[in-house]
Design a protein around this motif. Structure first.
Motif, PDB file in Angstrom:
ATOM      1  N   VAL B 185      -2.309  -0.034  -2.922  1.00  0.00           N
ATOM      2  CA  VAL B 185      -3.123  -0.757  -3.898  1.00  0.00           C
ATOM      3  C   VAL B 185      -2.227  -1.454  -4.921  1.00  0.00           C
ATOM      4  CG1 VAL B 185      -4.886  -0.575  -5.693  1.00  0.00           C
ATOM      5  CG2 VAL B 185      -5.134   0.729  -3.605  1.00  0.00           C
ATOM      6  N   ASP B 186      -1.136  -0.803  -5.308  1.00  0.00           N
ATOM      7  CA  ASP B 186      -0.192  -1.432  -6.239  1.00  0.00           C
ATOM      8  C   ASP B 186       0.338  -2.723  -5.639  1.00  0.00           C
ATOM      9  OD1 ASP B 186       2.716  -0.137  -8.091  1.00  0.00           O
ATOM     10  OD2 ASP B 186       1.101  -1.506  -8.668  1.00  0.00           O
ATOM     11  N   LEU B 188      -1.014  -4.515  -3.066  1.00  0.00           N
ATOM     12  CA  LEU B 188      -2.103  -5.488  -2.892  1.00  0.00           C
ATOM     13  C   LEU B 188      -2.395  -6.197  -4.202  1.00  0.00           C
ATOM     14  CD1 LEU B 188      -4.561  -3.432  -0.652  1.00  0.00           C
ATOM     15  CD2 LEU B 188      -3.398  -5.537   0.006  1.00  0.00           C
ATOM     16  N   ASP B 190      -0.296  -6.655  -6.596  1.00  0.00           N
ATOM     17  CA  ASP B 190       0.798  -7.607  -6.816  1.00  0.00           C
ATOM     18  C   ASP B 190       0.529  -8.896  -6.046  1.00  0.00           C
ATOM     19  OD1 ASP B 190       3.693  -5.329  -6.957  1.00  0.00           O
ATOM     20  OD2 ASP B 190       2.346  -6.079  -8.519  1.00  0.00           O
ATOM     21  N   GLY B 192      -2.392 -10.104  -5.163  1.00  0.00           N
ATOM     22  CA  GLY B 192      -3.464 -10.822  -5.847  1.00  0.00           C
ATOM     23  C   GLY B 192      -2.971 -11.519  -7.092  1.00  0.00           C
ATOM     24  N   PRO B 198      -6.032 -12.039 -12.351  1.00  0.00           N
ATOM     25  CA  PRO B 198      -5.620 -11.139 -13.425  1.00  0.00           C
ATOM     26  C   PRO B 198      -5.431  -9.729 -12.865  1.00  0.00           C
ATOM     27  CG  PRO B 198      -7.816 -12.101 -13.863  1.00  0.00           C
ATOM     28  CD  PRO B 198      -7.400 -12.560 -12.515  1.00  0.00           C
ATOM     29  N   ARG B 200      -6.095  -6.572 -13.763  1.00  0.00           N
ATOM     30  CA  ARG B 200      -7.189  -5.594 -13.701  1.00  0.00           C
ATOM     31  C   ARG B 200      -8.146  -5.893 -12.552  1.00  0.00           C
ATOM     32  NH1 ARG B 200      -8.554  -2.093 -18.121  1.00  0.00           N
ATOM     33  NH2 ARG B 200     -10.683  -2.043 -17.350  1.00  0.00           N
ATOM     34  N   LEU B 201      -8.486  -7.174 -12.418  1.00  0.00           N
ATOM     35  CA  LEU B 201      -9.382  -7.573 -11.337  1.00  0.00           C
ATOM     36  C   LEU B 201      -8.725  -7.321  -9.985  1.00  0.00           C
ATOM     37  CD1 LEU B 201     -12.046  -8.909 -10.405  1.00  0.00           C
ATOM     38  CD2 LEU B 201     -10.895 -11.114 -10.563  1.00  0.00           C
ATOM     39  N   ALA B 202      -7.437  -7.602  -9.877  1.00  0.00           N
ATOM     40  CA  ALA B 202      -6.728  -7.407  -8.612  1.00  0.00           C
ATOM     41  C   ALA B 202      -6.706  -5.930  -8.214  1.00  0.00           C
ATOM     42  CB  ALA B 202      -5.299  -7.945  -8.726  1.00  0.00           C
ATOM     43  N   VAL B 203      -6.439  -5.054  -9.177  1.00  0.00           N
ATOM     44  CA  VAL B 203      -6.427  -3.616  -8.874  1.00  0.00           C
ATOM     45  C   VAL B 203      -7.823  -3.170  -8.440  1.00  0.00           C
ATOM     46  CG1 VAL B 203      -6.111  -1.297  -9.825  1.00  0.00           C
ATOM     47  CG2 VAL B 203      -4.518  -3.115 -10.435  1.00  0.00           C
ATOM     48  N   ARG B 204      -8.802  -3.621  -9.170  1.00  0.00           N
ATOM     49  CA  ARG B 204     -10.191  -3.264  -8.888  1.00  0.00           C
ATOM     50  C   ARG B 204     -10.608  -3.682  -7.483  1.00  0.00           C
ATOM     51  NH1 ARG B 204     -15.018  -1.054 -11.748  1.00  0.00           N
ATOM     52  NH2 ARG B 204     -15.973  -0.661  -9.725  1.00  0.00           N
ATOM     53  N   LEU B 205     -10.333  -4.948  -7.151  1.00  0.00           N
ATOM     54  CA  LEU B 205     -10.738  -5.475  -5.846  1.00  0.00           C
ATOM     55  C   LEU B 205      -9.973  -4.796  -4.715  1.00  0.00           C
ATOM     56  CD1 LEU B 205     -11.001  -9.287  -6.656  1.00  0.00           C
ATOM     57  CD2 LEU B 205     -12.890  -7.714  -6.253  1.00  0.00           C
ATOM     58  N   GLY B 206      -8.670  -4.540  -4.951  1.00  0.00           N
ATOM     59  CA  GLY B 206      -7.867  -3.879  -3.924  1.00  0.00           C
ATOM     60  C   GLY B 206      -8.387  -2.482  -3.625  1.00  0.00           C
ATOM     61  N   ALA B 207      -8.630  -1.729  -4.688  1.00  0.00           N
ATOM     62  CA  ALA B 207      -9.127  -0.360  -4.504  1.00  0.00           C
ATOM     63  C   ALA B 207     -10.514  -0.370  -3.866  1.00  0.00           C
ATOM     64  CB  ALA B 207      -9.156   0.368  -5.844  1.00  0.00           C
ATOM     65  N   GLN B 208     -11.358  -1.283  -4.306  1.00  0.00           N
ATOM     66  CA  GLN B 208     -12.714  -1.348  -3.753  1.00  0.00           C
ATOM     67  C   GLN B 208     -12.682  -1.727  -2.275  1.00  0.00           C
ATOM     68  OE1 GLN B 208     -15.553  -0.467  -5.369  1.00  0.00           O
ATOM     69  NE2 GLN B 208     -16.692  -0.797  -3.468  1.00  0.00           N
TER      70      GLN B 208
END
Lengths: 299, 320
Positions: B185-186, B188, B190, B192, B198, B200-208
């Motif tokens: 996720v880290d 992914l 990166d 994004g 941004p 926060r959104l990238a972490v959120r979308l990757g994890a989801q």
């Protein structure tokens, strides 16, 4: 409120399954259309109790919210077909990767003064109600439209990266002696749990990783292998490649270079057989004019 | 029924959080112990209402189900300390990577004729009730003991019984698995961020995206390869991305990771079986704290080394 889907493939199927499981709309208020009745997803859609039709125009008539769930290069073709049938009430939601709001509006403005268009990028886990979706309306946006291609690369394609990883993790488990079913199960559960931890936590993924790595333990040994092989870099590459390809598709679509070869002849024939559809209204631009000026059958 | 944890670190904290969220046991029936009160998890445990003590013996006395949630090399040390306090009612559940049931039974048989031991391997997502746990029962554990553990661990995720010889492989896969996912996720995110999102959104979308995909697989009869095919439309964005992953040997890296973790687990087991616990492995301050506990004697805490650090007379410990 009624919902329609132009297209009856993987995406329409996944969304219908998710919506009906969520109870957000009744199956009988959903219509999906495709000229191609051989798609495996068509029987799935029928089983869910929605109205399936081969006529895109019928889907448009029966809907208030109309999802365009076809491949990007088909979008202009579809817009020309249903353009005359769009009313003021319609909200057009395009799910096609790389297709801009402005390109859709441009087509529809030939038919209506103020077509309501939204663009969204979702992903297949909507089928189990764990999708990731972003949308833009042009004027007011959940995300700015120019981010949607990046979202495609990340969460649009993301599930495929995960399925590949899960296949490989299971192979690793099987190599070390686990039965296949158990290995697949444990791998998927581990990913699911970790993703949930991340979503529920304020902590950085790196911190959560640190918490799992006890000194000299098994996990840090494993992580060294991943780092040595450039694991992180491969994932950055993947997101980038998907995003770049999405932008390429957008570029191709904007040039309106839809060659007839891109549309199966059988599909084209079926569309032309639909009531109300004439060959002149289905404006396929190519160097060779496949359609004569008279109605009905092409050459 | 009361539950105790020897050890108050990441694992104990995660299990207590999961169990209390699941409502499978009340917090006042949970005890956790560690000689080290500086662990950040100790505060968390206290906040959850579990009873914290510096005395491992107190935890044993207050528990029916006793989780050994310390690092593998500490296990023999702990078993020698609490051995005399184990009663017939106790179910000992070891969560330590690579520590065999037979090595635990061997230690406890010095104190009891039929110690009930279960070995389990779980993972940290028990904290959000999405753990992955397997267990194997020792020779003196009854069927009901296994069922009891399955009820507890099933409340915080997936739990199934396995043969003990599979547990090291499970460690490599789902024990370490969350770390692979956090790394992914880290990275992914990166990707994004590189393409304009941004953070926060990238972490959120990757994890989801990972969560949703994993859930699809768990709820589907289909092969992961089939599910991958379904996402990869002809000439589309996804298949382009998959190619770069395959070119870099993505799959192989994950097989390597599972293998490396499993092999290291077996190494740790081998080292533990040799009972080569050097005093260096145990912080002197920790050792001192343990020896200060009521009832703990230097002779009772049998740390074997080349040098005999303990004289034969009572509690007063010497240093070398």
């Amino acid at each position: 409120m009624s919902v329609g889907f132009i297209g009856a493939g993987q995406l329409a199927h996944a969304l219908v399954k998710g919506f009906t499981a969520a109870g957000v709309i009744a199956a009988n208020r959903i219509t999906a259309s495709s000229p191609d009745t051989d798609l495996p997803t068509v029987s799935g859609l029928r089983k869910m109790g929605i109205n399936f039709t081969t006529s895109n125009k019928e889907a448009a008539h029966k809907s208030d919210v109309l999802f365009l769930a076809v491949k990007p290069h088909i979008i202009p073709f579809v817009l020309d077909e249903i353009g005359p049938d769009i009313e003021d009430r319609h909200l057009i939601v395009s799910c096609a990767a790389g297709v801009t709001i402005s390109s859709i509006e441009k087509k529809l403005l030939q038919y209506r003064a103020a077509p309501k268009v939204m663009r969204c990028m979702t992903n297949t886990p909507v089928v189990v109600r764990e999708g990731a979706t972003v949308y833009a309306t042009g004027s007011h946006a959940e995300v700015e439209e120019d981010l949607i291609d990046a979202v495609t690369g990340l969460s649009g394609s993301g599930p495929a990266y995960a399925f590949t990883a899960l296949d490989a993790l299971a192979d690793g488990g099987v190599k070390m002696g686990l039965p296949r079913r158990l290995a697949v199960r444990l791998g998927a559960q581990a990913l699911l749990g970790a993703a949930k931890m991340l979503l529920d936590s304020e902590q950085h993924p790196g911190q959560l990783k640190d918490n799992v790595c006890s000194p000299g333990g098994a996990t840090i040994h494993a992580l060294h292998f991943l780092e040595s092989g450039g694991f992180r870099s491969l994932l950055i590459n993947a997101v980038e490649a998907s995003c770049i390809r999405t932008r390429e598709l957008q570029f191709l679509a904007d040039q309106e270079k839809i060659s007839p070869a891109a549309i199966k002849k059988t599909t084209l024939d079926k569309v032309l057989q639909q009531p109300g559809v004439s060959s002149t209204s289905v404006a396929t631009k190519s160097r060779v004019n496949l359609f004569n000026n008279r109605t009905g059958v092409k050459k």
